[in-house]
Design a protein around this motif. Structure first.
Motif, PDB file in Angstrom:
ATOM      1  N   PRO A  42       0.820  -1.211   0.000  1.00 29.56           N
ATOM      2  CA  PRO A  42       0.000   0.000   0.000  1.00 29.56           C
ATOM      3  C   PRO A  42       0.858   1.267   0.000  1.00 29.56           C
ATOM      4  O   PRO A  42       0.725   2.134   0.859  1.00 29.56           O
ATOM      5  N   ASP A  44       2.452   4.520  -2.305  1.00 32.73           N
ATOM      6  CA  ASP A  44       2.406   5.355  -3.506  1.00 32.73           C
ATOM      7  C   ASP A  44       1.356   4.896  -4.516  1.00 32.73           C
ATOM      8  O   ASP A  44       1.584   4.943  -5.725  1.00 32.73           O
ATOM      9  N   GLY A  45       0.218   4.424  -4.043  1.00 35.85           N
ATOM     10  CA  GLY A  45      -0.864   4.028  -4.933  1.00 35.85           C
ATOM     11  C   GLY A  45      -0.664   2.704  -5.648  1.00 35.85           C
ATOM     12  O   GLY A  45      -1.432   2.361  -6.540  1.00 35.85           O
ATOM     13  N   ASN A  48      -3.691   0.386  -5.274  1.00 35.51           N
ATOM     14  CA  ASN A  48      -4.828   0.857  -6.077  1.00 35.51           C
ATOM     15  C   ASN A  48      -4.641   0.494  -7.543  1.00 35.51           C
ATOM     16  O   ASN A  48      -5.570   0.003  -8.193  1.00 35.51           O
ATOM     17  N   GLU A  72      -9.266   5.962  -1.765  1.00 34.98           N
ATOM     18  CA  GLU A  72      -7.921   5.909  -2.323  1.00 34.98           C
ATOM     19  C   GLU A  72      -6.857   5.556  -1.293  1.00 34.98           C
ATOM     20  O   GLU A  72      -5.917   4.828  -1.588  1.00 34.98           O
ATOM     21  N   THR A  73      -7.006   6.044  -0.061  1.00 34.19           N
ATOM     22  CA  THR A  73      -6.004   5.771   0.975  1.00 34.19           C
ATOM     23  C   THR A  73      -6.528   4.833   2.065  1.00 34.19           C
ATOM     24  O   THR A  73      -5.891   4.678   3.097  1.00 34.19           O
ATOM     25  N   LYS A  77     -12.865   0.403  -0.251  1.00 34.59           N
ATOM     26  CA  LYS A  77     -12.894   1.190  -1.486  1.00 34.59           C
ATOM     27  C   LYS A  77     -14.197   0.949  -2.222  1.00 34.59           C
ATOM     28  O   LYS A  77     -14.837  -0.079  -2.042  1.00 34.59           O
TER      29      LYS A  77
END
Length: 97
Positions: A42, A44-45, A48, A72-73, A77
């Protein structure tokens, strides 16, 4: 199924991501969300991006048809899947097993 909601343009799916897992996988639905394990960390994205790639590949969609709309964080989601809602729901059921 409470983990996703259909409308005329696709599905909105509630997902709980577990990063840094040993494999990428979708597990059976829990309460109001779909558990997804990802190998990506998890940071820096990365998780995702991995979630979008994994769902697109698994459901035979283009990446542009999979959109992260909230969380997003967070681990929880909401993801938007664009396409025929009945076909997407069937593909999700098959992916779950």
């Amino acid at each position: 199924m409470a983990a996703w909601r259909a409308d005329k343009d696709g599905l909105t799916v509630a997902i709980r991501v577990t990063p840094r897992s040993s494999r990428d996988a979708v597990l059976p639905p829990q309460e109001d969300w779909l558990p997804v394990k990802l190998r990506a960390p998890p940071v820096d994205g990365e998780a995702n991006a991995a979630l979008i790639r994994f769902l697109a590949k698994s459901l035979k969609l283009s990446r542009s048809e999979v959109e992260l709309i909230s969380g997003e964080t967070a681990r929880l989601k909401r993801v938007r899947l664009k396409g025929d809602p009945e076909q997407l729901a069937q593909a999700l059921r098959q992916l779950i097993g």
